[in-house]
Design an enzyme around this catalytic site. Structure first.
Site, mmCIF file in Angstrom:
data_model
loop_
_atom_site.group_PDB
_atom_site.id
_atom_site.type_symbol
_atom_site.label_atom_id
_atom_site.label_comp_id
_atom_site.label_asym_id
_atom_site.label_seq_id
_atom_site.Cartn_x
_atom_site.Cartn_y
_atom_site.Cartn_z
ATOM 1 C CB CYS A 2 -5.061 0.025 17.400
ATOM 2 S SG CYS A 2 -3.794 1.279 17.475
ATOM 3 N NE ARG A 28 -6.401 -5.315 13.255
ATOM 4 C CZ ARG A 28 -7.089 -5.254 12.124
ATOM 5 N NH1 ARG A 28 -7.617 -6.345 11.633
ATOM 6 N NH2 ARG A 28 -7.271 -4.122 11.510
ATOM 7 C CD1 TRP A 76 1.975 -1.410 15.263
ATOM 8 C CD2 TRP A 76 1.490 0.567 14.335
ATOM 9 N NE1 TRP A 76 2.871 -1.194 14.242
ATOM 10 C CE2 TRP A 76 2.599 0.009 13.654
ATOM 11 C CE3 TRP A 76 1.015 1.807 13.913
ATOM 12 C CZ2 TRP A 76 3.233 0.653 12.592
ATOM 13 C CZ3 TRP A 76 1.636 2.447 12.861
ATOM 14 C CH2 TRP A 76 2.737 1.870 12.208
ATOM 15 C CG ASN A 102 -8.481 0.445 16.743
ATOM 16 O OD1 ASN A 102 -7.884 0.432 17.806
ATOM 17 N ND2 ASN A 102 -8.946 -0.646 16.161
ATOM 18 N N GLY A 103 -7.455 4.673 15.325
ATOM 19 C CA GLY A 103 -7.606 5.805 14.405
ATOM 20 C C GLY A 103 -6.805 6.993 14.879
ATOM 21 C CD GLU A 488 4.378 -9.915 -2.977
ATOM 22 O OE1 GLU A 488 4.357 -8.678 -2.967
ATOM 23 O OE2 GLU A 488 3.958 -10.592 -2.024
ATOM 24 C CE LYS A 492 5.335 -10.914 1.207
ATOM 25 N NZ LYS A 492 4.087 -10.492 0.659
ATOM 26 C CD GLU A 495 6.038 -8.097 4.077
ATOM 27 O OE1 GLU A 495 5.436 -7.227 4.705
ATOM 28 O OE2 GLU A 495 5.493 -8.774 3.194
ATOM 29 C CG HIS A 511 18.603 1.923 -18.155
ATOM 30 N ND1 HIS A 511 19.148 2.623 -19.202
ATOM 31 C CD2 HIS A 511 17.795 0.986 -18.714
ATOM 32 C CE1 HIS A 511 18.680 2.152 -20.344
ATOM 33 N NE2 HIS A 511 17.859 1.149 -20.074
ATOM 34 C CE LYS A 608 -2.531 -9.935 6.937
ATOM 35 N NZ LYS A 608 -1.635 -10.322 5.827
HETATM 36 O O1 M6R Z 1 -4.823 -5.023 3.410
HETATM 37 P P1 M6R Z 1 -4.115 -4.553 2.184
HETATM 38 O O2 M6R Z 1 -3.993 -5.599 1.133
HETATM 39 O O3 M6R Z 1 -4.712 -3.286 1.625
HETATM 40 O O4 M6R Z 1 -2.650 -4.200 2.656
HETATM 41 C C1 M6R Z 1 -1.733 -3.580 1.796
HETATM 42 C C2 M6R Z 1 -0.330 -3.666 2.340
HETATM 43 O O5 M6R Z 1 -0.245 -3.034 3.576
HETATM 44 C C3 M6R Z 1 0.137 -5.119 2.482
HETATM 45 O O6 M6R Z 1 0.057 -5.819 1.285
HETATM 46 C C4 M6R Z 1 1.594 -5.167 2.991
HETATM 47 O O7 M6R Z 1 2.454 -4.670 2.014
HETATM 48 C C5 M6R Z 1 1.958 -6.595 3.379
HETATM 49 N N1 M6R Z 1 2.640 -6.608 4.630
HETATM 50 C C6 M6R Z 1 2.809 -7.266 2.372
HETATM 51 O O8 M6R Z 1 3.150 -8.565 2.737
#
Ligand code: M6R
Length: 613
Positions: A2, A28, A76, A102-103, A488, A492, A495, A511, A608
């Site tokens: 949010c 966000r 959100w 927010n929260g 990673e 990537k 997502e 394994h 985000k």
């Molecule tokens: O703001 P942060 O680095 O703490 O966020 C952590 C994860 O939410 C963030 O890295 C998320 O996995 C990304 N979407 C990855 O691209």
């Protein structure tokens, strides 16, 4: 997640500012959006499920154009579906008070029941709406809005950043914080609030971040902050020098692509002023640790989520290899619900782009309770993590808008590398000469980073993406310092393209995951010319023997020779190959997602900054 904006102007129309602020916060992630403004003494709310364009249709042609005080929100969904009714702002029954939040309010069911027993009819399923009713109850007792907010918040359990608007003869705009961030700035023309400093930059660069428990009253050229005990307090303003253009797409088709192309600059900015080559020293500045403190560290506990966790995993190799410090990495979300056994000689390192990720923040707070000192490696200057930790290293990546983290990851790797060298020197593990050598390697990396997203390389990776886009799934494997890069690469791809992808340590393949190998399953192998190169080569052979296509990314020529396709990456020092190997993987995900027509900067279901559990 949010986003909140709010504005109190001396005279001009506030709606364009609110809508522009909401646009800045779009990155966000959100699923509904709304504004509440004062038209004369009346609170008028317009809100819609969907994107800002839907809200703009609802705002119509200028009937609210004379409003100069208002709040806005992008939601959100957490409590209740993303509908018009559940969108913020929420109002009390009489429509005097509008709230955006927010929260999460943890005791909202209890408060909801209490309100219903008093005959209040609630019009949404959200936890936020009860705040509006509680503030209205307090106002009915005749107290001022900031006190009413203070008293209402005293009845709530949970976390919030909120903005409250009240109509009537004495219009007021108030914001409050316990948990998620809220920041404010004021000029002669007005006062502005937002949950993210980026939305304030068009109005001012001296930004005040509220502390937990603060309630602030805003008016043109004036911000009065009271702390949790109701005392007026001065909160220091922090100057944010981020280039306002940095949050523009600047002609790029996607933020993600733009941010991939900023990575050489991030390496430069993160090292700038911190590397003293002549002395083979790293100078981190700020509230850093002394040599004595660094020598006392018995163990490091990294805490992070997502991409930041992968940077922490690389960091473990760096701290062990360069500073001789035993290191563990844990998912912040797991750590906080374990009963971790940590000695006070443990340094907890939280790694986070936003500095607001709820799990990482909670895990760091737990480490603090256990007596550990804490270091935040973070991108956001005024964030909770930076403010709360004993020390911090800013990664200087600039605003990262794409939900898929790219340049922040590179910044995190550079920051941990510098910290490891700093600790290695203090602990006598690295000689001046050895440290100088490591720092020279970092210096050499920057032009390589740039080359890896240059035209030739982009075209090469784009071709690979086209050839493999129809694969049934992807397996990413790597060893040693490149094992986290395999994780990673898979994250990537998942997502932003929604393709099934798994990251594995290459040695684990036999394994279990090897059972998945078939011609429709693409395996991406990280193969640097390092101590584990020959082992990785064996893994490539094992995949090929089972008919699986292999793409090799790295500097090991022999691995490239046995793979089906390869992306050659320059050879660098042993801890720095992750900085380079990750770039073709970022581009690969980008091009696959583009081939599939995905919403690259705003992937489905993702936000985000994950400020709730
Ligand atoms: O703001 P942060 O680095 O703490 O966020 C952590 C994860 O939410 C963030 O890295 C998320 O996995 C990304 N979407 C990855 O691209």
């Amino acid at each position: 997640m949010c986003g909140i904006v709010g504005v109190y102007l001396r005279q001009d129309a506030c709606l364009p500012i609110l809508v522009a602020g909401l646009r800045v916060l779009e990155y966000r992630g959100y699923d509904s959006v709304g504004v509440g403004v004062l038209q004369g003494p009346e609170v008028v709310v317009r809100k819609r499920a969907g994107r800002i364009e839907e809200l703009e249709k609802a705002l119509g042609q200028g009937d609210l154009s004379d409003a100069s005080i208002g709040i806005g929100h992008s939601r959100w969904a957490t409590h209740g579906a993303p509908t018009d009714d559940n969108a913020h702002p929420h109002t009390d029954v009489a429509g005097r008070v509008a709230v955006v939040h927010n929260g999460i309010i943890e005791n909202y069911l209890e408060m909801r029941r209490e309100l219903e027993e008093k005959g209040v009819v609630l019009s949404s399923e959200t936890d936020t709406e009860i705040i509006a009713h509680l503030i209205a109850e307090e106002l009915d007792c005749g107290v001022a809005l900031d006190q009413a907010v203070h008293r209402a918040l005293g009845r709530l359990q949970g976390y919030y950043a909120l903005a409250v608007l009240i109509g009537g003869d004495r219009p007021q705009l108030v914001c409050a914080r316990k948990g998620p961030p809220i920041c404010v700035t004021a000029t002669e023309q007005g006062a502005f609030l937002a949950s993210d400093a980026l939305a304030l930059l068009p109005h001012g660069r001296e930004i005040v971040f509220l502390e937990d428990g603060d309630v602030a009253v805003l008016a043109p050229a004036s911000i009065t902050v009271r702390d949790a005990d109701g005392r007026v307090v001065e909160r220091p303003a922090r100057r944010i020098d981020w280039d306002a253009q940095a949050s523009d797409k600047g002609g790029w088709p996607h933020y993600m692509l733009k941010e991939i192309h900023e990575q050489a600059d991030v390496v430069g900015r993160c090292s700038k002023g911190r590397v003293n080559l002549a002395r083979g020293a790293v100078e981190l500045g700020g509230r850093g640790f002394t040599d004595h403190e660094l020598r006392k560290i018995a163990r490091v506990q990294f805490l992070a989520c997502g991409t930041a966790l992968h940077a922490a995993l690389v960091g473990r190799y760096m701290l062990e290899g360069l500073a001789g410090i035993a290191s563990d990495v844990d998912f912040a979300s797991e750590f906080r619900y374990r009963q971790p056994v940590l000695s006070p000689q443990t340094l907890a390192i939280g790694v986070s782009q936003s500095g607001e990720t709820a799990d990482t923040l909670a895990a760091l707070r737990l480490a603090k309770e256990l007596g550990c000192s804490q270091l935040a490696i973070c991108n956001s200057i005024g964030s909770s993590m930076v403010r709360e930790a004993d020390s911090s290293i800013l990664i200087e990546a600039g605003p990262e808008i794409g939900v898929a983290s790219t340049k922040a990851f590179i910044g995190m790797l550079v920051a941990v590398y510098l910290f490891a060298i700093r600790a290695g020197r203090a602990r006598g593990v690295l000689s001046e000469k050895a440290a100088r050598g490591r720092l020279e390697e970092l210096h050499k990396v920057r032009p390589y980073v740039e080359r890896l997203y240059g035209e030739d390389m982009s075209a090469r990776v784009e071709g690979l993406a086209r050839r493999h886009v129809k694969a049934k799934g992807f397996l990413f494997i790597g060893r040693g310092v490149n094992y986290p890069i395999a994780l990673e690469g898979a994250l990537k791809l998942k997502e932003i393209s929604y393709k099934h992808a798994e990251g594995y340590p290459a040695g684990e393949m036999k394994h279990g995951p090897i059972a998945m190998i078939e011609p429709e399953m693409t395996t991406v192998v990280l193969a640097s010319n390092d101590a584990v190169a020959s082992k990785v080569r064996q893994n490539i052979e094992q995949v090929r023997a089972r008919g699986g296509p292999v793409i090799c990314v790295g500097s090991d020529a022999e691995s490239m020779a046995v793979a089906d396709e390869a992306v050659e990456v320059p050879e660098v020092g042993p801890w720095l190959s992750p900085l380079l190997n990750v770039i073709p993987l970022q581009l690969f995900s980008y091009f696959i997602a583009r081939e599939l027509g995905c919403d690259i900067d705003k992937p489905r279901n993702l936000a985000k900054s994950v400020t709730v559990e």
